[in-house]
Design a protein around this motif. Sequence first.
Motif, PDB file in Angstrom:
ATOM      1  N   LYS A 123       0.799  -1.568  -0.081  1.00 23.70           N
ATOM      2  CA  LYS A 123      -0.109  -0.091  -0.550  1.00 23.70           C
ATOM      3  C   LYS A 123       0.744   1.179  -0.280  1.00 23.70           C
ATOM      4  CE  LYS A 123      -3.776  -2.158   2.549  1.00 23.70           C
ATOM      5  NZ  LYS A 123      -4.870  -2.108   3.126  1.00 23.70           N
ATOM      6  N   MET A 124       0.699   2.195  -0.710  1.00 22.75           N
ATOM      7  CA  MET A 124       1.038   3.520  -0.922  1.00 22.75           C
ATOM      8  C   MET A 124       0.911   4.681  -1.532  1.00 22.75           C
ATOM      9  SD  MET A 124       3.420   1.834  -4.058  1.00 22.75           S
ATOM     10  CE  MET A 124       3.730   1.514  -5.726  1.00 22.75           C
ATOM     11  N   ALA A 125       1.145   5.440  -1.676  1.00 17.55           N
ATOM     12  CA  ALA A 125       0.701   7.080  -2.376  1.00 17.55           C
ATOM     13  C   ALA A 125       1.019   6.202  -3.598  1.00 17.55           C
ATOM     14  CB  ALA A 125       1.639   8.333  -1.476  1.00 17.55           C
ATOM     15  N   LYS A 126      -0.664   7.278  -4.493  1.00 15.93           N
ATOM     16  CA  LYS A 126       0.184   7.304  -6.324  1.00 15.93           C
ATOM     17  C   LYS A 126       1.191   8.312  -6.290  1.00 15.93           C
ATOM     18  CE  LYS A 126      -4.506   6.707  -7.166  1.00 15.93           C
ATOM     19  NZ  LYS A 126      -5.896   7.265  -7.756  1.00 15.93           N
ATOM     20  N   GLY A 127       1.510   8.573  -6.928  1.00 16.18           N
ATOM     21  CA  GLY A 127       2.855   9.066  -8.126  1.00 16.18           C
ATOM     22  C   GLY A 127       4.301   8.471  -8.577  1.00 16.18           C
ATOM     23  N   ARG A 128       4.060   7.379  -8.110  1.00 16.58           N
ATOM     24  CA  ARG A 128       5.128   6.344  -8.523  1.00 16.58           C
ATOM     25  C   ARG A 128       5.223   6.277 -10.369  1.00 16.58           C
ATOM     26  NH1 ARG A 128       4.670   5.735  -3.317  1.00 16.58           N
ATOM     27  NH2 ARG A 128       6.444   6.626  -2.414  1.00 16.58           N
ATOM     28  N   SER A 129       6.430   5.808 -10.477  1.00 14.80           N
ATOM     29  CA  SER A 129       6.588   5.685 -12.664  1.00 14.80           C
ATOM     30  C   SER A 129       5.673   3.998 -11.876  1.00 14.80           C
ATOM     31  CB  SER A 129       8.164   6.172 -12.847  1.00 14.80           C
ATOM     32  OG  SER A 129       8.739   5.231 -12.442  1.00 14.80           O
ATOM     33  N   LEU A 130       6.219   4.297 -13.628  1.00 16.18           N
ATOM     34  CA  LEU A 130       5.851   2.641 -14.069  1.00 16.18           C
ATOM     35  C   LEU A 130       7.100   1.689 -13.896  1.00 16.18           C
ATOM     36  CD1 LEU A 130       4.183   0.364 -14.803  1.00 16.18           C
ATOM     37  CD2 LEU A 130       4.413   1.320 -17.810  1.00 16.18           C
ATOM     38  N   GLU A 131       7.617   2.840 -14.300  1.00 17.78           N
ATOM     39  CA  GLU A 131       9.681   1.658 -13.664  1.00 17.78           C
ATOM     40  C   GLU A 131       9.770   1.221 -12.547  1.00 17.78           C
ATOM     41  OE1 GLU A 131      12.840  -0.020 -14.676  1.00 17.78           O
ATOM     42  OE2 GLU A 131      11.540   0.232 -16.182  1.00 17.78           O
ATOM     43  N   VAL A 132       9.007   2.203 -11.671  1.00 19.44           N
ATOM     44  CA  VAL A 132       9.751   2.350 -10.271  1.00 19.44           C
ATOM     45  C   VAL A 132       8.759   1.096  -9.553  1.00 19.44           C
ATOM     46  CG1 VAL A 132       9.208   3.066  -7.844  1.00 19.44           C
ATOM     47  CG2 VAL A 132      10.402   4.667  -8.986  1.00 19.44           C
ATOM     48  N   LYS A 133       7.662   0.748 -10.327  1.00 18.35           N
ATOM     49  CA  LYS A 133       6.729  -0.555  -9.858  1.00 18.35           C
ATOM     50  C   LYS A 133       7.219  -1.077 -10.454  1.00 18.35           C
ATOM     51  CE  LYS A 133       3.138   3.242 -10.324  1.00 18.35           C
ATOM     52  NZ  LYS A 133       1.290   3.172 -10.554  1.00 18.35           N
ATOM     53  N   ARG A 134       7.869  -1.570 -11.717  1.00 23.53           N
ATOM     54  CA  ARG A 134       8.270  -2.859 -12.350  1.00 23.53           C
ATOM     55  C   ARG A 134       9.655  -3.493 -11.402  1.00 23.53           C
ATOM     56  NH1 ARG A 134       7.380   0.182 -17.797  1.00 23.53           N
ATOM     57  NH2 ARG A 134       6.328  -1.176 -18.542  1.00 23.53           N
ATOM     58  N   ARG A 135      10.207  -2.138 -10.655  1.00 22.84           N
ATOM     59  CA  ARG A 135      11.249  -3.134 -10.418  1.00 22.84           C
ATOM     60  C   ARG A 135      10.896  -2.755  -8.933  1.00 22.84           C
ATOM     61  NH1 ARG A 135      14.740   2.476  -9.002  1.00 22.84           N
ATOM     62  NH2 ARG A 135      15.787   0.411  -7.632  1.00 22.84           N
ATOM     63  N   LEU A 136       9.867  -2.257  -7.913  1.00 20.98           N
ATOM     64  CA  LEU A 136       9.694  -3.277  -6.660  1.00 20.98           C
ATOM     65  C   LEU A 136       9.246  -4.736  -7.234  1.00 20.98           C
ATOM     66  CD1 LEU A 136       8.412  -2.569  -4.149  1.00 20.98           C
ATOM     67  CD2 LEU A 136       6.484  -1.516  -5.095  1.00 20.98           C
ATOM     68  N   VAL A 137       8.214  -4.782  -7.771  1.00 20.78           N
ATOM     69  CA  VAL A 137       7.214  -6.047  -8.336  1.00 20.78           C
ATOM     70  C   VAL A 137       8.699  -7.006  -8.458  1.00 20.78           C
ATOM     71  CG1 VAL A 137       5.831  -5.232  -7.981  1.00 20.78           C
ATOM     72  CG2 VAL A 137       6.519  -5.400 -10.338  1.00 20.78           C
ATOM     73  N   ALA A 138       9.599  -6.903  -9.051  1.00 19.46           N
ATOM     74  CA  ALA A 138      11.300  -7.711  -9.495  1.00 19.46           C
ATOM     75  C   ALA A 138      11.445  -8.301  -7.928  1.00 19.46           C
ATOM     76  CB  ALA A 138      11.745  -7.113 -10.365  1.00 19.46           C
TER      77      ALA A 138
END
Length: 71
Positions: free
Chosen positions: A7-22
Amino acid sequence: MPVVTVKMAKGRSLEVKRRLVAELTKVIADVLDVKPEWVTVLLEEYDRENWASGGNLHIDQFGEGYGRRGS
């Protein structure tokens, strides 16, 4: 099959989300000794106007860009 919710605040880039889930998937698979494809990561994003701590909305307490580098 492990399921992790972030759970996090909106606003992060798709690239950051890809890195996070990886990275989360790698760590969870390693620690739990399961196949990476068995790991599910759910991202729940919230507007700062819908998130509060200590009785104050984050939008009021911290401002729009709080939590991003340089903020």
